[in-house]
Design a protein around this motif. Structure first.
Motif, PDB file in Angstrom:
ATOM      1  N   LYS A   1       0.731  -1.243  -0.080  1.00  0.00           N
ATOM      2  CA  LYS A   1      -0.140   0.058   0.003  1.00  0.00           C
ATOM      3  C   LYS A   1       0.839   1.151  -0.089  1.00  0.00           C
ATOM      4  O   LYS A   1       0.473   2.119  -0.707  1.00  0.00           O
ATOM      5  N   ARG A   2       2.012   1.192   0.719  1.00  0.00           N
ATOM      6  CA  ARG A   2       2.820   2.500   0.770  1.00  0.00           C
ATOM      7  C   ARG A   2       3.487   2.668  -0.444  1.00  0.00           C
ATOM      8  O   ARG A   2       3.832   3.730  -0.843  1.00  0.00           O
ATOM      9  N   HIS A   3       3.932   1.741  -1.325  1.00  0.00           N
ATOM     10  CA  HIS A   3       4.981   1.901  -2.431  1.00  0.00           C
ATOM     11  C   HIS A   3       4.677   1.285  -3.639  1.00  0.00           C
ATOM     12  O   HIS A   3       5.351   1.469  -4.668  1.00  0.00           O
ATOM     13  N   HIS A   4       3.538   0.824  -3.877  1.00  0.00           N
ATOM     14  CA  HIS A   4       3.045   0.014  -5.122  1.00  0.00           C
ATOM     15  C   HIS A   4       3.140   1.135  -6.264  1.00  0.00           C
ATOM     16  O   HIS A   4       3.505   1.112  -7.341  1.00  0.00           O
ATOM     17  N   LEU A   5       2.498   2.564  -5.859  1.00  0.00           N
ATOM     18  CA  LEU A   5       2.488   3.575  -6.723  1.00  0.00           C
ATOM     19  C   LEU A   5       3.818   4.202  -7.069  1.00  0.00           C
ATOM     20  O   LEU A   5       4.259   4.173  -8.304  1.00  0.00           O
TER      21      LEU A   5
END
Length: 173
Positions: free
Chosen positions: A26-30
């Motif tokens: 959730k923190r880093h996929h984007l």
């Protein structure tokens, strides 16, 4: 309760608490997706490789050695993209060719700005350094770790890449 750092969460994932991997996702996929998209300009490829990155984070969790998580994650992202391009008969040097590849049915949803066009004209290693440093805000020390170089060498390479980008950018104004 304080939010746990990526490093603490990854250490727990490495010890077998796989449920916490969703927090890192959730923190880093984007961030991973944006990096990959800026490198290859292919949405579907970026989505596929982003999934592969997080699969590899889970798969190779035991190899995490309590370093900076973001550096480790982007190293995996770089390697996944290179592996995918190589598997499909392309070299890392051919990233520029991939940058302009769009299918007939896939109209770009965002404007190709003059800056992006200039960025696409850089060689892949310069483009990668600038995307990681300027767009993903990776510090020089972390970037040095990701690309396997020294901090001083990375600063010099980023500076030179910025000069090249500036020359390309103002060339056609």
């Amino acid at each position: 309760m304080k939010e746990q750092t990526d490093e603490i969460i990854m250490a727990m994932v490495a010890q077998g608490n796989l449920d916490l991997l969703k927090v890192l996702f959730k923190r880093h996929h984007l961030h991973v997706y944006n990096f990959l998209y800026k490198m290859c300009r292919d949405r579907m490829l970026s989505e596929d490789v982003t999934q592969e990155v997080f699969y590899n984070i889970m798969r190779y969790r035991a190899s995490y050695k309590n370093g900076k998580f973001v550096s480790w994650m982007f190293t995996i992202a770089r390697n996944c993209l290179k592996k995918h391009l190589k598997k499909n008969q392309m070299d890392h040097e051919d990233l520029d060719d991939v940058s302009y590849r769009l299918t007939v049915n896939e109209a770009p949803k965002e404007d190709y700005t003059h800056l992006q066009k200039a960025l696409d004209k850089l060689n892949p290693s310069d483009k990668e350094l600038l995307v990681l440093n300027r767009f993903q805000e990776i510090k020089y020390a972390e970037l040095a770790h990701i690309v396997g170089s020294t901090e001083g060498a990375v600063k010099t390479k980023v500076s030179r890449a910025l000069k090249k980008l500036k020359a390309i950018y103002f060339e056609n104004l």
